[in-house]
Design an enzyme around this catalytic site. Sequence first.
Site, PDB file in Angstrom:
ATOM      1  N   TRP A 134     -11.144   8.010  -3.363  1.00 18.34           N
ATOM      2  CA  TRP A 134     -11.441   6.873  -2.481  1.00 18.34           C
ATOM      3  C   TRP A 134     -12.953   6.634  -2.461  1.00 18.34           C
ATOM      4  O   TRP A 134     -13.680   7.379  -1.796  1.00 18.34           O
ATOM      5  CB  TRP A 134     -10.938   7.151  -1.061  1.00 18.34           C
ATOM      6  CG  TRP A 134      -9.441   7.253  -1.005  1.00 18.34           C
ATOM      7  CD1 TRP A 134      -8.558   6.223  -0.908  1.00 18.34           C
ATOM      8  CD2 TRP A 134      -8.656   8.460  -1.045  1.00 18.34           C
ATOM      9  NE1 TRP A 134      -7.280   6.708  -0.904  1.00 18.34           N
ATOM     10  CE2 TRP A 134      -7.297   8.078  -0.980  1.00 18.34           C
ATOM     11  CE3 TRP A 134      -8.955   9.823  -1.150  1.00 18.34           C
ATOM     12  CZ2 TRP A 134      -6.252   8.982  -1.011  1.00 18.34           C
ATOM     13  CZ3 TRP A 134      -7.912  10.728  -1.175  1.00 18.34           C
ATOM     14  CH2 TRP A 134      -6.572  10.305  -1.110  1.00 18.34           C
ATOM     15  N   HIS A 163      -8.132   3.968   3.616  1.00 15.21           N
ATOM     16  CA  HIS A 163      -6.683   3.816   3.596  1.00 15.21           C
ATOM     17  C   HIS A 163      -6.179   3.855   5.044  1.00 15.21           C
ATOM     18  O   HIS A 163      -6.956   4.129   5.964  1.00 15.21           O
ATOM     19  CB  HIS A 163      -6.012   4.895   2.733  1.00 15.21           C
ATOM     20  CG  HIS A 163      -6.420   6.314   3.043  1.00 15.21           C
ATOM     21  ND1 HIS A 163      -5.878   7.403   2.426  1.00 15.21           N
ATOM     22  CD2 HIS A 163      -7.339   6.824   3.933  1.00 15.21           C
ATOM     23  CE1 HIS A 163      -6.427   8.516   2.899  1.00 15.21           C
ATOM     24  NE2 HIS A 163      -7.307   8.191   3.801  1.00 15.21           N
ATOM     25  N   ARG A 178     -12.912  -0.351   0.047  1.00 13.80           N
ATOM     26  CA  ARG A 178     -13.302   0.631  -0.976  1.00 13.80           C
ATOM     27  C   ARG A 178     -14.488   0.115  -1.774  1.00 13.80           C
ATOM     28  O   ARG A 178     -14.541  -1.062  -2.113  1.00 13.80           O
ATOM     29  CB  ARG A 178     -12.120   0.902  -1.909  1.00 13.80           C
ATOM     30  CG  ARG A 178     -10.978   1.542  -1.145  1.00 13.80           C
ATOM     31  CD  ARG A 178      -9.923   2.090  -2.035  1.00 13.80           C
ATOM     32  NE  ARG A 178      -8.806   2.581  -1.214  1.00 13.80           N
ATOM     33  CZ  ARG A 178      -7.710   3.121  -1.689  1.00 13.80           C
ATOM     34  NH1 ARG A 178      -7.557   3.261  -2.994  1.00 13.80           N
ATOM     35  NH2 ARG A 178      -6.765   3.525  -0.875  1.00 13.80           N
ATOM     36  N   GLN A 220      -3.230  -2.412   3.819  1.00 14.12           N
ATOM     37  CA  GLN A 220      -2.186  -1.412   3.583  1.00 14.12           C
ATOM     38  C   GLN A 220      -1.233  -1.365   4.770  1.00 14.12           C
ATOM     39  O   GLN A 220      -1.559  -1.814   5.874  1.00 14.12           O
ATOM     40  CB  GLN A 220      -2.803  -0.016   3.409  1.00 14.12           C
ATOM     41  CG  GLN A 220      -3.469   0.204   2.061  1.00 14.12           C
ATOM     42  CD  GLN A 220      -3.820   1.673   1.820  1.00 14.12           C
ATOM     43  OE1 GLN A 220      -3.809   2.492   2.732  1.00 14.12           O
ATOM     44  NE2 GLN A 220      -4.141   1.989   0.578  1.00 14.12           N
ATOM     45  N   VAL A 257       0.171  15.235   1.111  1.00 17.52           N
ATOM     46  CA  VAL A 257       1.636  15.297   0.912  1.00 17.52           C
ATOM     47  C   VAL A 257       1.969  16.339  -0.149  1.00 17.52           C
ATOM     48  O   VAL A 257       1.157  16.653  -1.016  1.00 17.52           O
ATOM     49  CB  VAL A 257       2.222  13.921   0.493  1.00 17.52           C
ATOM     50  CG1 VAL A 257       2.190  12.946   1.642  1.00 17.52           C
ATOM     51  CG2 VAL A 257       1.511  13.364  -0.728  1.00 17.52           C
ATOM     52  N   ALA A 285       5.677  10.257   4.313  1.00 16.28           N
ATOM     53  CA  ALA A 285       4.668   9.228   4.596  1.00 16.28           C
ATOM     54  C   ALA A 285       4.505   8.376   3.354  1.00 16.28           C
ATOM     55  O   ALA A 285       4.784   8.835   2.237  1.00 16.28           O
ATOM     56  CB  ALA A 285       3.333   9.882   4.968  1.00 16.28           C
TER      57      ALA A 285
HETATM   58  C1  FA5 Z   1      -3.586   5.855  -0.703  1.00 10.66           C
HETATM   59  O1  FA5 Z   1      -4.424   5.085  -0.181  1.00 10.66           O
HETATM   60  C2  FA5 Z   1      -2.809   6.794   0.115  1.00 10.66           C
HETATM   61  N1  FA5 Z   1      -3.322   6.815   1.453  1.00 10.66           N
HETATM   62  C3  FA5 Z   1      -1.344   6.420   0.085  1.00 10.66           C
HETATM   63  C4  FA5 Z   1      -0.448   7.475   0.653  1.00 10.66           C
HETATM   64  C5  FA5 Z   1      -0.061   7.370   1.981  1.00 10.66           C
HETATM   65  C6  FA5 Z   1       0.000   8.518  -0.131  1.00 10.66           C
HETATM   66  C7  FA5 Z   1       0.787   8.336   2.529  1.00 10.66           C
HETATM   67  C8  FA5 Z   1       0.834   9.470   0.379  1.00 10.66           C
HETATM   68  C9  FA5 Z   1       1.227   9.378   1.698  1.00 10.66           C
HETATM   69  P1  FA5 Z   1      -3.796   4.751  -3.047  1.00 10.66           P
HETATM   70  O2  FA5 Z   1      -5.246   4.840  -3.170  1.00 10.66           O
HETATM   71  O3  FA5 Z   1      -2.991   4.934  -4.284  1.00 10.66           O
HETATM   72  O4  FA5 Z   1      -3.227   5.778  -2.006  1.00 10.66           O
HETATM   73  O5  FA5 Z   1      -3.446   3.325  -2.432  1.00 10.66           O
HETATM   74  C10 FA5 Z   1      -2.160   3.008  -2.002  1.00 10.66           C
HETATM   75  C11 FA5 Z   1      -1.797   1.588  -2.388  1.00 10.66           C
HETATM   76  O6  FA5 Z   1      -2.779   0.688  -1.897  1.00 10.66           O
HETATM   77  C12 FA5 Z   1      -1.775   1.346  -3.886  1.00 10.66           C
HETATM   78  O7  FA5 Z   1      -0.518   1.682  -4.413  1.00 10.66           O
HETATM   79  C13 FA5 Z   1      -2.032  -0.127  -3.972  1.00 10.66           C
HETATM   80  O8  FA5 Z   1      -0.844  -0.856  -3.733  1.00 10.66           O
HETATM   81  C14 FA5 Z   1      -2.967  -0.351  -2.832  1.00 10.66           C
HETATM   82  N2  FA5 Z   1      -4.367  -0.319  -3.274  1.00 10.66           N
HETATM   83  C15 FA5 Z   1      -5.151   0.748  -3.473  1.00 10.66           C
HETATM   84  N3  FA5 Z   1      -6.379   0.389  -3.864  1.00 10.66           N
HETATM   85  C16 FA5 Z   1      -6.380  -0.964  -3.923  1.00 10.66           C
HETATM   86  C17 FA5 Z   1      -7.357  -1.945  -4.259  1.00 10.66           C
HETATM   87  N4  FA5 Z   1      -8.593  -1.624  -4.588  1.00 10.66           N
HETATM   88  N5  FA5 Z   1      -6.989  -3.245  -4.204  1.00 10.66           N
HETATM   89  C18 FA5 Z   1      -5.741  -3.585  -3.843  1.00 10.66           C
HETATM   90  N6  FA5 Z   1      -4.786  -2.710  -3.522  1.00 10.66           N
HETATM   91  C19 FA5 Z   1      -5.084  -1.413  -3.554  1.00 10.66           C
END
Ligand code: FA5
Length: 348
Positions: free
Chosen positions: A159, A179, A205, A219, A262, A316
Amino acid sequence: MTSEIDTISAIQQAALRELAAASDLDSLDAWRIAYLGRRGRLTGVLRGLAGMPIEERRRVGAGANALKERLEAACDERRAALEEARVTQVIQEERLDVTLPGPPLPHGRLHPITQTLRDVLRAFRDMGFQVAEGPEIEWDYYNFEALRIPADHPARDMWDTLWMDFEHDGRRQMLLRTHTSPNQIRVMEHSQPPIRVVVPGKCYRFEATDPTHEWMMTQVEGLAIDAGISMADLKGTLAEFARRIFGQERRVAFRCDYFPFVEPGMELRIDCFICRGEGCRTCGRSGWIEILGAGMVHPEIIANAGYDAEKYTGFAFGLGIERIALLRHGVDDIRYFYANDLRFLRQF
Ligand code: FA5
């Protein structure tokens, strides 16, 4: 004598004729000056009275004064008529028809991300989840530490973080949440199982943008904790969610993924709407678009919340609303959503 009386009657004729022709207040004033003003024609006759013999003065004076009175009365009457005509004209010209329909007002509409967010929350509410909220400016503790990502842990690189300019104990402590997962901790702090909750919110981000990445995105975090919750519940919940939002025909795939909070972790992908799995610019040539990360809540986090980790388990997930909107509407670049181009936004 006769000639003065003639003059008076000539003045009378001309005056009355011209008065009838005075069509506005300006020409009425000019008329009054010409006949009744200090150098006016009738005033001239009255001035001449002084040099006349007494008999003649009386006759001519009576005639001239009578005419003066008559002309003054006629002037007043004409002025009243002209003023009334002007008022009538103004009323006519400026008349407001209150029964006319007003100009049409353009209808506003909800932003496509708001529409998708509402649909997603409705789907989860229908499946028994409650909706909660948390802060966008977050503590390092909730965003990372309590999620098993201590300072200097390599997983922090997952992140790219926008930090607030605020230090405590020589360390930056506040950030724009990267997130919605900090809300897992916040919810657990003030509730007891069984828990079924979704938490929507904006996340930030510090990363380069591309067709599926924005530096700000929305999200929805999901958290379920109860006795006996298993991976099958997680997969079933997410598959049902995908069916409600995308319909039966879209393909979904679960893949192994790593998140420190997780165990095990996974991601959910939907087949790319543009290439239908062939591989293109939007899906980064993979044929799939990732919409969420998920997994079974780490037992350490369950225990830290004060719950009995022998009895309670949970899942989650964190899903990206912009990605879902891309897939639903067939938009090939996420950056259109926040470019504020009304030609784009009006299509939804
Ligand atoms: C997370 O942010 C974790 N907090 C998710 C999680 C929650 C995992 C609970 C386990 C348990 P990640 O960085 O992959 O994971 O982001 C999750 C989702 O947010 C991605 O699948 C995507 O759909 C969206 N996302 C992430 N980064 C971006 C971005 N820069 N722009 C648009 N959508 C994004």
